[in-house]
Design a protein around this motif. Structure first.
Motif, PDB file in Angstrom:
ATOM      1  N   HIS A 186       0.303   5.991   0.264  1.00 44.63           N
ATOM      2  CA  HIS A 186      -0.498   7.041   0.898  1.00 44.63           C
ATOM      3  C   HIS A 186      -1.754   7.431   0.102  1.00 44.63           C
ATOM      4  O   HIS A 186      -1.875   7.130  -1.079  1.00 44.63           O
ATOM      5  N   VAL A 236      -1.910   6.054   5.125  1.00 43.07           N
ATOM      6  CA  VAL A 236      -2.346   5.023   4.168  1.00 43.07           C
ATOM      7  C   VAL A 236      -3.861   5.108   3.945  1.00 43.07           C
ATOM      8  O   VAL A 236      -4.385   4.546   2.982  1.00 43.07           O
ATOM      9  N   THR A 279      -7.775   1.437   4.799  1.00 39.66           N
ATOM     10  CA  THR A 279      -6.580   0.629   4.550  1.00 39.66           C
ATOM     11  C   THR A 279      -5.895   0.285   5.864  1.00 39.66           C
ATOM     12  O   THR A 279      -5.505  -0.864   6.106  1.00 39.66           O
ATOM     13  N   LYS A 280      -5.770   1.285   6.727  1.00 42.43           N
ATOM     14  CA  LYS A 280      -5.078   1.060   7.999  1.00 42.43           C
ATOM     15  C   LYS A 280      -5.813  -0.001   8.831  1.00 42.43           C
ATOM     16  O   LYS A 280      -5.189  -0.880   9.429  1.00 42.43           O
ATOM     17  N   VAL A 302       0.841  -1.203   0.000  1.00 46.06           N
ATOM     18  CA  VAL A 302       0.000   0.000   0.000  1.00 46.06           C
ATOM     19  C   VAL A 302       0.880   1.259   0.000  1.00 46.06           C
ATOM     20  O   VAL A 302       2.094   1.186   0.214  1.00 46.06           O
ATOM     21  N   ALA A 328       4.017  -0.871   3.672  1.00 45.90           N
ATOM     22  CA  ALA A 328       3.590   0.504   3.384  1.00 45.90           C
ATOM     23  C   ALA A 328       4.756   1.232   2.720  1.00 45.90           C
ATOM     24  O   ALA A 328       5.868   1.240   3.249  1.00 45.90           O
ATOM     25  N   THR A 382       5.001   6.476   2.603  1.00 42.48           N
ATOM     26  CA  THR A 382       3.950   7.004   3.464  1.00 42.48           C
ATOM     27  C   THR A 382       4.551   7.416   4.806  1.00 42.48           C
ATOM     28  O   THR A 382       4.925   6.560   5.619  1.00 42.48           O
TER      29      THR A 382
END
Lengths: 328, 328
Positions: free
Chosen positions: B25, B95, B99-100, B23, B86, B89
């Motif tokens: 940002h 993120v 997503t987090k 992933v 990640a 970011t």
């Protein structure tokens, strides 16, 4: 085109000469000024007496380059040179009338260039159309033969290469281009400072020209052609200086529908300068420019036409549209 | 900041995992999308089951990149992953909220980034603020450990690097950056095609935004600060899409008198997004952004403020002007 000389022959001729003139084309751009000064400063460091000469002098946007204060414009006094070197100049005449008259007295002429149309008008020639900039040919010539390269030489050759590749975006850019820049950075060159001086140091009046362009650009051929006429009245109002328009055409190139963009510009003598760019390798804008006595590269080319600007634009755009429709 | 993990530890964790989420940002730019897909495609070629996820999806201007059709936006279903990575970011929250929430279930989190403010929120961290792009860190990670690199990986990492260096113009660019591009070209990457797709494929509506910017830009501090307020009405009239404004700020950077430029933009929820750039290494725009809860790099930084846009601009510009006057 005559066969190229070897780089060894060219370097030998430079080493044998004592008083050398280094010149480039009229209305010099970054590659012309950077190549002339890159080579001139190296030859001076070698102990040569070098005249760096440009028919139209150095444009304001390139005045930051080291050595520009030593560039002279041609007078009438003979130069007393034993070698003349023309850089980045596709035809001998493009060095300018006064410059050519002075060079004709030189016993030896070297022609170094990357324009494919260059016929090789020197006694020694190094025409390398696969290189993106004459500055790249000069860098490899200097580094390949151990000629002096200091920070001032690097600055000039970096600007030559960076501007002629559109900051490494044009298809002419090759892997060697990036390796040269890496070598220059290893040697301590501050490329970000130079990029800022060349790409981020435009006077506000340049943005006024850009505003006029965005307000008056014209599309044809279903948006595949975009053009702009830069008229004398707009230049006068903005207080335009040489160099202000360099790179403006890249803003027109950005449009997704566009395959060809053209800027027409009023120039002295009732003439019109045409600058054209292609975004499709099948579209050869130099062929269109050739119809009007111009030339250049396949993807970037120019011509001069008789005014008025509206009539010149109409004629050129009709010919261009014909070519654009052929690649459908 | 915790000490960085070794690249060997990070690669070992990737090799041990079977189902991996990669992933970056919210509001992803070229470095975010290119890094996610560059790494995801390499790990897939290694046989891993890889979820490439971006909270806001892929912006239209980056949709040409190979693999973007496999990027998903977060839902509510657990991912069943044994590793989360990640990229690019600076804080875990960036993120995106959904997503987090999904990543929190992962047994292991790796944080790879070049933002200096990144605290190292992963179990394994690789924060290299001297690199100009997260894409450059990923390229060196892959090539240094023999992970798969094919043309699709190169395309994504080239776009990551090219966009985050402003086409190799920003001061963060280093010699390695150019050598990586040379390696990519040796391997057959068509960088000119990619440059055309990213820098010369803007919709006409983008030029309409640029026109509004040139007509409404405002100067202060004797021309050293230039700013523009992009208002909702203008976006609506132009039919603006995500990605349309990327790089617009570079046109403001071009002005020679300017040391700082700022774009304010209406965003949903009555908020204002602030994007700022410094042209002088003594001026730290991230410090100004930090006053308003934002951050980023010294020369390129952002924040979000409460609207209305005129009041936010006024507050931010006062703080910025204070900093600009300090470097006099």
């Amino acid at each position: 085109m005559p066969a190229n000389s070897t780089t060894a022959e060219i370097v030998a001729a430079m080493r044998s000469a004592q008083r050398i003139a280094v010149v480039a084309h009229v209305r010099p751009d970054g590659d012309a000024v950077g190549s002339v000064l890159g080579l001139a400063l190296s030859l001076r460091a070698l102990g040569k007496d070098v005249i760096a000469m440009l028919e139209d002098g150095v444009p304001a946007n390139l005045a930051f380059l080291p050595g520009t204060d030593t560039v002279i414009q041609p007078g009438t006094e003979p130069l007393g040179i034993d070698l003349a070197i023309a850089l980045d100049t596709a035809t001998h005449e493009r060095v300018g009338e006064k410059t050519k008259a002075l060079l004709d007295a030189a016993p030896l002429l070297i022609d170094i260039d990357h324009h494919p149309a260059n016929p090789g008008y020197g006694a020694l020639n190094l025409i390398v159309p696969t290189e993106p900039a004459t500055g790249q040919i000069i860098y490899d010539l200097l580094s390949g033969h151990g000629l002096p390269i200091d920070d001032a030489v690097r600055q000039n050759l970096f600007i030559a290469i960076s501007t002629d590749t559109g900051s490494f975006q044009y298809s002419s850019t090759n892997a060697r281009t990036h390796r040269i820049v890496a070598e220059m950075m290893d040697a301590g060159l501050d490329t970000a400072r130079l990029a800022q001086l060349i790409y981020q140091s435009y006077p506000v009046r340049r943005l006024e020209l850009m505003r006029d362009m965005l307000n008056h650009m014209e599309f044809r051929a279903e948006g595949r052609i975009v053009s702009w006429q830069l008229k004398q009245a707009v230049m006068d109002a903005a207080g335009m200086q040489p160099g202000d328009t360099e790179g403006l055409i890249d803003t027109l190139r950005m449009i997704d529908s566009v395959v060809a963009c053209v800027i027409f510009e009023d120039i002295p003598g009732g003439k019109v300068r045409v600058s054209s760019r292609s975004k499709d390798s099948r579209l050869d804008v130099s062929a269109v420019c050739a119809q009007f006595g111009g030339g250049g590269h396949r993807m970037a080319s120019g011509a001069r036409m008789r005014g008025p600007i509206e009539a010149a634009a109409d004629k050129f755009l009709q010919a261009l549209e014909h070519e654009v429709r052929r690649i459908d």
